[in-house]
Design a protein around this motif. Structure first.
Motif, mmCIF file in Angstrom:
data_model
loop_
_atom_site.group_PDB
_atom_site.id
_atom_site.type_symbol
_atom_site.label_atom_id
_atom_site.label_comp_id
_atom_site.label_asym_id
_atom_site.label_seq_id
_atom_site.Cartn_x
_atom_site.Cartn_y
_atom_site.Cartn_z
ATOM 1 N N UNK A 151 0.734 -1.212 0.309
ATOM 2 C CA UNK A 151 -0.129 -0.480 -0.558
ATOM 3 C C UNK A 151 1.117 1.350 0.300
ATOM 4 N N UNK A 152 2.222 0.961 -1.210
ATOM 5 C CA UNK A 152 2.427 2.447 -0.988
ATOM 6 C C UNK A 152 2.082 2.706 -2.448
ATOM 7 N N UNK A 169 -0.141 7.315 -7.779
ATOM 8 C CA UNK A 169 -1.189 6.656 -8.049
ATOM 9 C C UNK A 169 -1.503 5.742 -6.609
ATOM 10 N N UNK A 170 -1.921 5.451 -5.858
ATOM 11 C CA UNK A 170 -2.835 4.320 -4.862
ATOM 12 C C UNK A 170 -3.133 3.165 -5.667
ATOM 13 N N UNK A 171 -2.091 2.675 -5.692
ATOM 14 C CA UNK A 171 -2.144 1.417 -6.504
ATOM 15 C C UNK A 171 -3.281 -0.352 -5.679
ATOM 16 N N UNK A 172 -3.974 -1.004 -6.193
ATOM 17 C CA UNK A 172 -4.761 -1.333 -4.886
ATOM 18 C C UNK A 172 -5.253 -2.598 -6.095
ATOM 19 N N UNK A 231 8.265 6.210 -8.859
ATOM 20 C CA UNK A 231 8.901 6.112 -7.861
ATOM 21 C C UNK A 231 8.110 5.999 -7.220
ATOM 22 N N UNK A 232 8.419 3.916 -6.706
ATOM 23 C CA UNK A 232 8.047 4.326 -5.329
ATOM 24 C C UNK A 232 8.609 5.340 -4.101
ATOM 25 N N UNK A 233 7.350 5.893 -3.628
ATOM 26 C CA UNK A 233 7.377 7.130 -3.126
ATOM 27 C C UNK A 233 7.830 6.427 -0.637
ATOM 28 N N UNK A 234 7.153 4.359 -0.613
ATOM 29 C CA UNK A 234 7.124 4.311 0.488
ATOM 30 C C UNK A 234 5.983 5.622 1.578
ATOM 31 N N UNK A 235 5.138 6.404 1.303
ATOM 32 C CA UNK A 235 3.765 7.218 1.971
ATOM 33 C C UNK A 235 3.041 5.920 1.632
ATOM 34 N N UNK A 236 2.396 5.238 2.303
ATOM 35 C CA UNK A 236 1.309 4.097 2.532
ATOM 36 C C UNK A 236 0.150 5.496 2.882
ATOM 37 N N UNK A 237 -0.931 4.704 1.888
ATOM 38 C CA UNK A 237 -2.079 5.299 1.437
ATOM 39 C C UNK A 237 -2.631 4.139 2.230
#
Length: 355
Positions: A151-152, A169-172, A231-237
């Motif tokens: 959930x990154x 994007x928030x990948x689901x 870019x994988x931000x490392x921020x969780x959604x």
């Protein structure tokens, strides 16, 4: 890791019986010399591995020996849902885990069920990609899959049919359809910009929208091969608690199918073209054949075929060549005639004139 490889070698010998060093090397994707060293390591650890010499020789376990080291790791358990499509597992970076998981499951089965599993594998094979089409290169798939799992938030540069765009994007979820990977994701931005990225000709040709007006965070579908960089931000959604990937995909597919056919073409086709319709146009072509009229004095029949936009329909119908005539609508007939006229003029002049 070597420990994983040793376990795979042990499970291969337990499940398949005697195997040559070359066969083991091919399964483990190592050299024959590495197999020799691994066999010695297993023997040193107390595993009863024996080497039979001669043309019919190979490595085997002592008769009756069975390991109980068959517990699955988390990654191996995750990979089992891809057991029928190992190529997809490899694209996701789970190829080795899937191979080991299958060996562990086989090792844990009673002899009767293990034999049944072996017979199923011998008799049934799933090949997901469509005929005559190379699979998409998906260099970013493993990272996208990790972001889905963890959930990154992703920041991507994406190639649409109208040009490149950047999206947060928030990948689901990920969907494998016809050998093509799709990312289902929600825009991480609350602007209406993402709502402009509507459905294209078909899901395999671009990103498909799922509605949502300006200002909404819409859930959309992106072809993974068209992600140019990320870019994988490392921020969780926060994943929507009520989001159902299977139900969402079924709805997107239904909506795209309904929106795809924008009209009907009335055709007069030869017997050869009638045979080609199901191959060229799939289910709608087969339906056109079933509903075809009676042959005329030349053996040609009239059919009605669903079509997309006029420009797309022209290209599709020209695949039938001179074996078909467009009777209507008038706009489509005129467009085909114009294209055929252009081709006739182009091919009517000397090919060396422009050289």
């Amino acid at each position: 890791m070597r420990a994983d490889r040793l376990l795979r070698m042990l499970l291969l010998l337990q499940n398949r019986g005697r195997m040559t060093a070359s066969e083991l090397a091919a399964e483990l994707e190592v050299s024959v010399r590495t197999v020799y060293r691994d066999a010695e390591a297993l023997a040193s650890a107390g595993v009863p591995v024996y080497a039979d010499r001669g043309p019919d020789g190979g490595y085997r376990l002592l008769e009756g020996y069975r390991t109980r080291l068959t517990g699955l790791t988390g990654e191996e358990a995750d990979s089992l849902w891809l057991a029928g499509i190992p190529a997809a597992a490899a694209e996701l970076g789970l190829g080795a885990e899937l191979a080991t998981a299958r060996l562990k499951v086989s090792a844990a089965l009673p002899a009767r069920l293990a034999e049944r599993t072996r017979r199923v594998q011998e008799r049934f094979h799933l090949d997901a990609p469509a005929w005559f089409r190379d699979t998409d290169p998906v260099p970013h798939l493993a990272r996208v899959a990790e972001a889905v799992w963890e959930q990154w938030t992703l920041r991507v540069r994406y190639r649409r049919w109208r040009g490149e765009v950047r999206r947060e994007l928030h990948p689901l979820g990920l969907v494998l359809k016809g050998g093509i990977w799709y990312l289902v994701a929600r825009s991480g931005e609350s602007s209406g910009e993402d709502a402009e990225d509507g459905p294209e000709r078909a899901p395999e040709h671009g990103s498909a929208g799922s509605g949502g007006g300006a200002g909404e965070r819409s859930v959309r579908t992106y072809r993974v091969s068209r992600i140019l960089d990320l870019d994988v931000t490392g921020e969780r959604f926060e994943r929507p608690a009520d989001f159902d990937l299977a139900a969402h995909w079924a709805e997107v597919s239904r909506r795209l199918e309904a929106a795809r056919w924008r009209g009907e073409a009335r055709l007069r086709v030869s017997p050869r073209a009638l045979r080609l319709l199901p191959m060229q146009f799939g289910a709608v072509g087969a339906r056109a054949v079933r509903e075809a009229g009676e042959p005329d004095e030349e053996g040609w029949v009239r059919v009605v075929l669903p079509v997309e936009s006029t420009s797309v329909a022209v290209g599709d119908l020209l695949r039938l060549g001179a074996e078909a005539e467009v009777l209507g609508p008038a706009e489509l007939r005129a467009a085909v005639a114009e294209t055929v006229g252009t081709l006739a003029r182009r091919y009517g002049r000397d090919a060396t004139a422009g050289a």
